[in-house]
Each structure stands twice: as structure tokens, then as C-alpha cells.
Design a protein around this motif. Structure first.
Motif, PDB file in Angstrom:
ATOM      1  N   TYR A 119      -8.109 -14.763 -13.756  1.00 26.46           N
ATOM      2  CA  TYR A 119      -8.956 -14.141 -12.537  1.00 26.46           C
ATOM      3  C   TYR A 119      -8.491 -12.999 -11.730  1.00 26.46           C
ATOM      4  O   TYR A 119      -9.114 -11.737 -11.795  1.00 26.46           O
ATOM      5  N   LEU A 120      -7.401 -13.069 -11.533  1.00 26.99           N
ATOM      6  CA  LEU A 120      -6.483 -12.162 -10.692  1.00 26.99           C
ATOM      7  C   LEU A 120      -6.196 -10.895 -11.612  1.00 26.99           C
ATOM      8  O   LEU A 120      -6.375  -9.738 -11.172  1.00 26.99           O
ATOM      9  N   GLN A 121      -5.952 -11.115 -12.935  1.00 29.01           N
ATOM     10  CA  GLN A 121      -5.951  -9.899 -13.932  1.00 29.01           C
ATOM     11  C   GLN A 121      -7.098  -9.066 -13.980  1.00 29.01           C
ATOM     12  O   GLN A 121      -7.191  -8.053 -14.380  1.00 29.01           O
ATOM     13  N   LYS A 122      -8.130  -9.951 -14.014  1.00 28.30           N
ATOM     14  CA  LYS A 122      -9.491  -9.247 -14.274  1.00 28.30           C
ATOM     15  C   LYS A 122      -9.756  -7.978 -12.916  1.00 28.30           C
ATOM     16  O   LYS A 122     -10.355  -7.022 -13.283  1.00 28.30           O
ATOM     17  N   VAL A 123      -9.446  -8.307 -11.861  1.00 25.81           N
ATOM     18  CA  VAL A 123      -9.627  -7.292 -10.893  1.00 25.81           C
ATOM     19  C   VAL A 123      -8.233  -6.601 -10.503  1.00 25.81           C
ATOM     20  O   VAL A 123      -8.193  -5.509  -9.908  1.00 25.81           O
ATOM     21  N   GLU A 124      -7.201  -6.679 -11.238  1.00 27.52           N
ATOM     22  CA  GLU A 124      -5.845  -6.012 -10.919  1.00 27.52           C
ATOM     23  C   GLU A 124      -5.638  -5.675  -9.874  1.00 27.52           C
ATOM     24  O   GLU A 124      -5.179  -4.559  -9.362  1.00 27.52           O
ATOM     25  N   PHE A 180     -16.749  -8.890 -12.378  1.00 27.56           N
ATOM     26  CA  PHE A 180     -15.572  -8.623 -12.138  1.00 27.56           C
ATOM     27  C   PHE A 180     -15.120  -7.229 -12.106  1.00 27.56           C
ATOM     28  O   PHE A 180     -14.182  -6.725 -11.332  1.00 27.56           O
ATOM     29  N   GLU A 181     -15.427  -6.493 -12.996  1.00 25.89           N
ATOM     30  CA  GLU A 181     -15.485  -5.059 -13.126  1.00 25.89           C
ATOM     31  C   GLU A 181     -15.782  -4.281 -11.961  1.00 25.89           C
ATOM     32  O   GLU A 181     -15.183  -3.645 -11.376  1.00 25.89           O
ATOM     33  N   ILE A 182     -16.926  -4.529 -11.444  1.00 26.58           N
ATOM     34  CA  ILE A 182     -17.577  -4.194  -9.978  1.00 26.58           C
ATOM     35  C   ILE A 182     -16.845  -4.427  -8.956  1.00 26.58           C
ATOM     36  O   ILE A 182     -16.433  -3.826  -8.194  1.00 26.58           O
ATOM     37  N   LEU A 183     -16.339  -5.619  -8.978  1.00 26.98           N
ATOM     38  CA  LEU A 183     -15.602  -6.099  -7.857  1.00 26.98           C
ATOM     39  C   LEU A 183     -14.429  -5.388  -7.792  1.00 26.98           C
ATOM     40  O   LEU A 183     -13.823  -5.182  -6.709  1.00 26.98           O
ATOM     41  N   LYS A 184     -13.686  -5.105  -8.885  1.00 25.46           N
ATOM     42  CA  LYS A 184     -12.231  -4.446  -9.195  1.00 25.46           C
ATOM     43  C   LYS A 184     -12.562  -3.164  -8.606  1.00 25.46           C
ATOM     44  O   LYS A 184     -11.653  -2.671  -7.855  1.00 25.46           O
ATOM     45  N   PHE A 185     -13.408  -2.475  -8.945  1.00 29.60           N
ATOM     46  CA  PHE A 185     -13.560  -1.093  -8.347  1.00 29.60           C
ATOM     47  C   PHE A 185     -13.931  -1.080  -6.991  1.00 29.60           C
ATOM     48  O   PHE A 185     -13.381   0.147  -6.477  1.00 29.60           O
ATOM     49  N   ARG A 187      -6.573 -18.760  -1.854  1.00 23.77           N
ATOM     50  CA  ARG A 187      -7.343 -17.715  -1.126  1.00 23.77           C
ATOM     51  C   ARG A 187      -7.807 -16.416  -1.786  1.00 23.77           C
ATOM     52  O   ARG A 187      -8.921 -16.208  -1.500  1.00 23.77           O
ATOM     53  N   LEU A 188      -6.988 -16.131  -2.766  1.00 22.41           N
ATOM     54  CA  LEU A 188      -7.792 -15.044  -3.802  1.00 22.41           C
ATOM     55  C   LEU A 188      -8.928 -15.271  -4.663  1.00 22.41           C
ATOM     56  O   LEU A 188      -9.655 -14.649  -4.754  1.00 22.41           O
ATOM     57  N   MET A 189      -8.881 -16.702  -5.006  1.00 22.58           N
ATOM     58  CA  MET A 189      -9.769 -17.350  -5.843  1.00 22.58           C
ATOM     59  C   MET A 189     -11.433 -17.187  -4.765  1.00 22.58           C
ATOM     60  O   MET A 189     -12.467 -16.971  -5.420  1.00 22.58           O
ATOM     61  N   LYS A 190     -11.126 -17.461  -3.318  1.00 18.64           N
ATOM     62  CA  LYS A 190     -12.085 -17.474  -2.505  1.00 18.64           C
ATOM     63  C   LYS A 190     -12.647 -16.086  -2.429  1.00 18.64           C
ATOM     64  O   LYS A 190     -13.871 -16.039  -2.312  1.00 18.64           O
ATOM     65  N   LEU A 191     -11.832 -15.132  -2.269  1.00 19.54           N
ATOM     66  CA  LEU A 191     -11.991 -13.887  -2.296  1.00 19.54           C
ATOM     67  C   LEU A 191     -12.955 -13.330  -3.584  1.00 19.54           C
ATOM     68  O   LEU A 191     -13.980 -12.625  -3.155  1.00 19.54           O
TER      69      LEU A 191
END
Length: 215
Positions: free
Chosen positions: A90-95, A202-207, A69-73
Motif C-alpha cells: 500500500y505504501l508503494q502505491k502512494v510513493e 491510490f493514484e489520486i491520493l498519491k498526487f 498510522r500510515l494505513m489509517k492515513l
């Protein structure tokens, strides 16, 4: 407008949400991962000799399901199934996964990656608790992330030209659609598509996820 400018804009403390839509990012699966945890708990409460094998199997399904589910997000398309360690990367990239939970999962990596004919009671029960924590700590993101959010920044003069920025998470196409709107909000000045292969994605998505996490 480029991805680096947008990233700096989202990082700035003065950048705030000013509007958002109602449509949520779609992450649902045929079976909710929490259902597998319920099955595992039922397994643990039986008197069957193989209850720990059954419970472990359902706990793994819960863990994999929530990770999917998180990968889909995140817009990670799994044309071929990727391993759980890669999903954690991948999850670590968005913290969005607390380090303590990540460390707990890593300590039980053998249970995730191997099959056991006779798992120990203590290991299975500990793993159940860890996966329950993993699901509860990430559930908000898979259930409540809004697809479209608008931002502005009236505090930092460096970002005056980036007021009225609209960010849309197009996870089905593995991209972020970013539009700069005119002050009347009725027309677009320019737009930018940042796809998953872009170094800033991933940085943009993280913030973005940090900014929209209001509960």
C-alpha cells in the motif's frame, strides 16, 4: 467530472494549492511508535542478557505502529490485521516511502516476520537504525496531512473547468470527497466520491499527498 479527469488535473504541474483547512487527518494510536523506539534504546543500554530480544520486540512494535498510522492515513481499514508485506504494498502505491528505505527493510525481512530466541547484536542495532529512518521519513505525513485542500490551475487551459477543486481526505470512510466549486467559492457545482475500491483512488491520493507536502 470523473476520477480520471481529477487525476490528470492533479498530475499537471500548473495545479497548485490555493487554500486549505486547519483540520488534520487523524492517524494517532494509543501508543506513539516513537515511544517503542525509546524503549528499545533503553533495552540496548542495559546489561541484561536478553536485552536484544527485548529491544527487537520493541523495534517491531515501532515499525508496525508507524505502518498502522500510515494505513489509517491511506484509509486502509484493518478489520483483520494485515501482514507487514501487504502494508508495504500500500505504501508503494502512494510513493511516500523512499526506495532505499524500502530496500533496507526488505533486507531485514526475517527480523520482521519471525521470532528469534537469540538475535545478533549487529542485526538488532542495524534494524533499530532502519526503523528509526522509516519513522522519521514518514512522520510528516501522519502528523501534518491536512484534511481539506483546494486547488486551481490558471496555466493550463485544458483545466479551466476544474479550477477551484476541493479535495477532502475522508480516511475514516476510506474515500476522497472531491467538489468543484463556483468562482465565488460559496456553492458546489458538482461532487465526486472516489472510494478505496476505485482503480484511481491510490493514484489520486498519491498526487494529492505530493501537492500538499509543504514543510
Amino acid at each position: 467530472m470523473d476520477a480520471k479527469n481529477i487525476l490528470d488535473f492533479l498530475k499537471d504541474e500548473g495545479t497548485i494549492r490555493c487554500a486549505w483547512g486547519y483540520e488534520l487527518v487523524k492517524t494517532s494510536l494509543e501508543t506513539n511508535p516513537k515511544n517503542y523506539l525509546e524503549y528499545a534504546e533503553e533495552d540496548l543500554n542495559t546489561n541484561l542478557t536478553h536485552k536484544y530480544i527485548n529491544a527487537l520486540s520493541n523495534i517491531k512494535r515501532a515499525l508496525d505502529g508507524q505502518a498502522d498510522r500510515l494505513m489509517k492515513l491511506l484509509g486502509v481499514q484493518q478489520k483483520r490485521t494485515i501482514g507487514f508485506p501487504k502494508k508495504l504494498e500500500y505504501l508503494q502505491k502512494v510513493e511516500i516511502l523512499a526506495p532505499r528505505i524500502l530496500n533496507k527493510i526488505n533486507r531485514h525481512r526475517n527480523l520482521v516476520e519471525h521470532d528469534y530466541n537469540n538475535p545478533k547484536q549487529e542485526d538488532v542495532e542495524d534494524f533499530f537504525d532502519i526503523v528509526s529512518l522509516f519513522i522519521s521519513s514518514t512522520e510528516w505525513y501522519v502528523e501534518n496531512t491536512i484534511r481539506l485542500v483546494e486547488y486551481n490551475n490558471e496555466e493550463n487551459e485544458d483545466f479551466q473547468m476544474y479550477n477551484n477543486i476541493e479535495v477532502t481526505v475522508d480516511n475514516e470512510n476510506s474515500q476522497l470527497l472531491i467538489r468543484r466549486l463556483k468562482p465565488n467559492l460559496k456553492s458546489c457545482i458538482d461532487e465526486l466520491i472516489v472510494n478505496i475500491n476505485d482503480s484511481n483512488y491510490f493514484e489520486i491520493l498519491k498526487f494529492h499527498l505530493k501537492k500538499v507536502e509543504f514543510r
